[in-house]
Design an enzyme around this catalytic site. Structure first.
Site, PDB file in Angstrom:
ATOM      1  N   THR A 211       0.863  -1.175   0.000  1.00  0.00           N
ATOM      2  CA  THR A 211       0.000   0.000   0.000  1.00  0.00           C
ATOM      3  C   THR A 211       0.899   1.225   0.000  1.00  0.00           C
ATOM      4  O   THR A 211       1.575   1.522   0.985  1.00  0.00           O
ATOM      5  CB  THR A 211      -0.922   0.017   1.232  1.00  0.00           C
ATOM      6  OG1 THR A 211      -1.791  -1.117   1.181  1.00  0.00           O
ATOM      7  CG2 THR A 211      -1.761   1.282   1.263  1.00  0.00           C
TER       8      THR A 211
ATOM      9  N   LYS B 213      -7.718   1.584  -2.633  1.00  0.00           N
ATOM     10  CA  LYS B 213      -7.347   1.204  -1.264  1.00  0.00           C
ATOM     11  C   LYS B 213      -7.357   2.408  -0.328  1.00  0.00           C
ATOM     12  O   LYS B 213      -7.919   2.353   0.776  1.00  0.00           O
ATOM     13  CB  LYS B 213      -5.961   0.552  -1.277  1.00  0.00           C
ATOM     14  CG  LYS B 213      -5.344   0.277   0.098  1.00  0.00           C
ATOM     15  CD  LYS B 213      -6.105  -0.789   0.879  1.00  0.00           C
ATOM     16  CE  LYS B 213      -5.503  -1.022   2.259  1.00  0.00           C
ATOM     17  NZ  LYS B 213      -4.195  -1.711   2.216  1.00  0.00           N
TER      18      LYS B 213
ATOM     19  N   LYS C 211      -0.963   5.328   8.437  1.00  0.00           N
ATOM     20  CA  LYS C 211      -0.248   5.331   7.162  1.00  0.00           C
ATOM     21  C   LYS C 211      -1.210   5.553   5.999  1.00  0.00           C
ATOM     22  O   LYS C 211      -0.960   6.385   5.111  1.00  0.00           O
ATOM     23  CB  LYS C 211       0.500   4.004   6.975  1.00  0.00           C
ATOM     24  CG  LYS C 211       1.112   3.827   5.590  1.00  0.00           C
ATOM     25  CD  LYS C 211       1.594   2.405   5.365  1.00  0.00           C
ATOM     26  CE  LYS C 211       1.986   2.192   3.913  1.00  0.00           C
ATOM     27  NZ  LYS C 211       2.404   0.800   3.632  1.00  0.00           N
TER      28      LYS C 211
END
Length: 314
Positions: free
Chosen positions: A114, A189, A264
């Site tokens: 990611t 995502k 994050k």
């Protein structure tokens, strides 16, 4: 049967299924079980990781271990990477010592890290320029999903690369969605996880308010789970002990998806919003709250544990 990914030589197992040689770079909490599932499916998998513990665990699962990423990709048909950030993906893929320069012609690359959308698109462009197929395929589902092979993959890349990747993704996941061209998987995502972070904070706020008002949390769950307040953060991942037995709240908030990982993703969403000109005030507020939580005891706690911060500040 498994789809043949390139025109190279392959062998078949006793069931007549194609056995591929796959390099897996990044054998951490997510990558380790994902790679192990490829081994269980009968593929020859060679793994790479900086952690000796991760390498040992992968060998115990039946995998092979290489001393470097370059060594791992020299004789493969596919490569899967699961790395911490965009700078790591760029470093592993590009340059004279990058895997794009050392993998066989026609190798398929699947990046399940990611990372920021720009890095993902830049690396995909580099792969295309070398004649390689590549998809970005970040995941949702956490450590349990990685172990059980039930991850959701959000995939970006050309149709041809997606079709080549799908048989491998099907082994590691239960839901495979082709979101669009290069970088679309990363975009999906971070948008999804920004929404998740916001909704978890809202769910936690509702339970904190209910506690202050003297309302039984179970009663709030019973009502909201069947009315307009219903959401995944409530019904599948309830942040208080009791209503959802499988939620981390019933296991001392041990991470299924750790708070720093949520932070994050929120920071990646914030970066993407800045670069694209999108207005995401709730996402920005969620990022600030998770920063505060991670800096004040939440660094090793599930992201639903942010309810503790909200209780303290109430």
């Amino acid at each position: 049967m498994f789809k043949i990914l390139t025109d190279g030589d392959f062998r078949e197992d006793a069931m007549g299924e194609t056995v591929l040689r796959v390099a897996f770079i990044g054998l951490g909490n997510m990558g380790g079980p994902m790679a192990a599932n490829l081994v269980k499916a009968g593929h020859e998998v060679v793994g790479v990781d900086l952690s000796e513990e991760a390498r040992t665990a992968f060998q115990a699962a039946g995998g092979q271990v290489a001393s470097s990423a370059v060594e791992a990709v020299r004789d493969v048909q596919a490569v899967v990477t699961m790395l911490p950030a965009g700078k790591h993906v760029r470093a592993v893929y590009t340059g004279e010592d990058g895997i794009l320069a050392h993998a066989p012609k026609g190798t398929l690359f699947i990046d399940s890290s990611t990372i920021d959308v720009d890095s993902s698109r830049d690396v995909a462009k580099a792969a295309s320029e070398t004649g390689m197929g590549m998809v970005d395929a970040p995941v949702s589902g956490g450590i349990v999903g990685a172990a059980n092979g039930t991850l959701t993959f959000m995939v970006g890349g050309p149709d041809s690369a997606f079709e080549r990747a799908k048989p491998l993704l099907d082994i590691m996941g239960a839901s495979i969605v082709h979101a669009g061209d290069a970088g679309a998987g990363q975009a999906a995502k971070i948008c999804n996880n920004m929404l998740l972070g916001i909704s978890m904070i809202g769910t936690c706020e509702a339970f904190v308010l209910a506690e202050k008002l003297g309302l039984d949390p179970q009663k709030l769950y019973d009502i909201s789970s069947k009315s307009s307040g219903q959401c995944w953060s409530l019904t599948s991942y309830c942040p208080i002990p009791g209503p959802v037995p499988t939620s981390p709240a019933n296991n001392e908030y041990k991470p299924g998806f750790a708070a720093p990982m949520m932070l994050k993703d929120l920071l990646l969403a914030e970066e993407a919003a800045d670069s694209s000109g999108a207005n995401t005030p709730m996402g920005e507020k969620a990022a600030r709250l998770y920063e505060e939580y991670c800096n004040n005891g939440g660094e090793n706690v599930d992201f639903s544990g942010i309810i503790h911060l909200l209780r303290k500040s109430g």
